[in-house]
Design a protein around this motif. Structure first.
Motif, PDB file in Angstrom:
ATOM      1  N   THR A  24       0.836  -1.210   0.000  1.00 20.29           N
ATOM      2  CA  THR A  24       0.000   0.000   0.000  1.00 20.29           C
ATOM      3  C   THR A  24       0.869   1.259   0.000  1.00 20.29           C
ATOM      4  O   THR A  24       0.589   2.219  -0.718  1.00 20.29           O
ATOM      5  CB  THR A  24      -0.960  -0.012   1.212  1.00 20.29           C
ATOM      6  OG1 THR A  24      -1.741  -1.216   1.141  1.00 20.29           O
ATOM      7  CG2 THR A  24      -1.897   1.177   1.190  1.00 20.29           C
ATOM      8  N   ASP A  66      -4.476  -3.399  -5.354  1.00 21.78           N
ATOM      9  CA  ASP A  66      -3.834  -3.710  -4.080  1.00 21.78           C
ATOM     10  C   ASP A  66      -4.721  -4.710  -3.344  1.00 21.78           C
ATOM     11  O   ASP A  66      -5.905  -4.453  -3.151  1.00 21.78           O
ATOM     12  CB  ASP A  66      -3.741  -2.389  -3.301  1.00 21.78           C
ATOM     13  CG  ASP A  66      -3.029  -2.518  -1.965  1.00 21.78           C
ATOM     14  OD1 ASP A  66      -2.705  -3.644  -1.557  1.00 21.78           O
ATOM     15  OD2 ASP A  66      -2.828  -1.468  -1.332  1.00 21.78           O
ATOM     16  N   ALA A  68      -4.895  -5.419  -0.347  1.00 22.32           N
ATOM     17  CA  ALA A  68      -5.444  -4.791   0.853  1.00 22.32           C
ATOM     18  C   ALA A  68      -6.023  -5.737   1.907  1.00 22.32           C
ATOM     19  O   ALA A  68      -7.220  -5.836   2.086  1.00 22.32           O
ATOM     20  CB  ALA A  68      -6.505  -3.765   0.452  1.00 22.32           C
ATOM     21  N   GLU A  71      -4.117 -10.855   2.362  1.00 28.75           N
ATOM     22  CA  GLU A  71      -2.925 -11.691   2.347  1.00 28.75           C
ATOM     23  C   GLU A  71      -3.119 -12.951   3.176  1.00 28.75           C
ATOM     24  O   GLU A  71      -2.546 -13.984   2.895  1.00 28.75           O
ATOM     25  CB  GLU A  71      -1.730 -10.911   2.902  1.00 28.75           C
ATOM     26  CG  GLU A  71      -1.344  -9.705   2.068  1.00 28.75           C
ATOM     27  CD  GLU A  71      -1.962  -8.409   2.584  1.00 28.75           C
ATOM     28  OE1 GLU A  71      -3.033  -8.482   3.225  1.00 28.75           O
ATOM     29  OE2 GLU A  71      -1.390  -7.346   2.340  1.00 28.75           O
TER      30      GLU A  71
END
Ligand code: GDP
Ligand code: MG
Length: 182
Positions: A24, A66, A68, A71
């Motif tokens: 990010t 992204d 965001a 993960e």
């Protein structure tokens, strides 16, 4: 009297890698020119737009996706990868485990790009981020180079979102690779 032909490209670029590697921050630095230390992990997919005047008559709009906060799911849904034309895998130079994980992220992209048995290849680069910090445990350049060859990354760069190192250069490389395929 004649008009100069103008070309506009819209490229979907994925930014993946383990949590807190700086994805990010890299996007914020690249798109908005800022760095903030505040850590926020959002859930969902965010995307930012970077417009590049590549040549006087060629404009490139980069949609930077992204992941965001996703993960933790370790692998992304196909929808995320759909129509992507390039990707960035980020690891944290101070955390070797995130380097190892870069192979997993690369495999996840490769595995989800194709439809059915059709294989689709896109340019993918690897970023060693946070090189402004001490990183005694970072694998040496030869190891990273070897890793890139083994896992078929198109290139790798050292970056810092904090100090604005290597980001423009790495994105320029990626865009030029994408344009070759366009
Ligand atoms: P993400 O989870 O991959 O999106 O990671 P973030 O971009 O949220 O960054 C995670 C943490 O690392 C934050 O505290 C950032 O301030 C820090 N960070 C990100 N990039 C850098 C960098 O280049 N240098 C340093 N020193 N810290 C960074
Ligand atoms: Mg993030």
């Amino acid at each position: 009297e004649f008009e100069v032909e103008k070309t506009e490209h819209i490229f979907k670029i994925l930014v993946v890698g383990d949590i807190a590697t700086g994805k990010t921050c890299l996007i914020k630095r690249y798109v908005h020119g800022i760095f903030t230390n505040s850590y926020k992990s959002t859930i969902g997919v965010e995307f930012a737009l970077k417009v590049i005047q590549w040549q006087p008559n060629v404009e490139v709009q980069l949609q930077l996706w992204d992941i965001a906060g996703q993960e933790r799911f370790t692998s992304m849904t196909r929808v995320f990868y759909k129509e992507a034309v390039g990707a960035v895998v980020v690891f944290d130079a101070t955390r070797p485990a995130t380097f190892t994980a870069a192979a997993k992220w690369k495999a996840d992209i490769d595995g989800k790009l194709g439809v059915g048995h059709e294989i689709r290849k896109i340019p993918i680069i690897l970023l060693a981020n946070k090189i402004d910090l001490d990183h005694p445990d970072m694998p040496d350049k030869q190891t990273i180079q070897r890793f890139c060859e083994d896992h078929k990354f198109d290139g790798w760069f050292e970056t810092s979102a904090k100090e604005n190192i290597g980001i423009d250069q790495s994105m320029k490389f990626l865009v030029s690779e994408v344009l070759e395929d366009a």
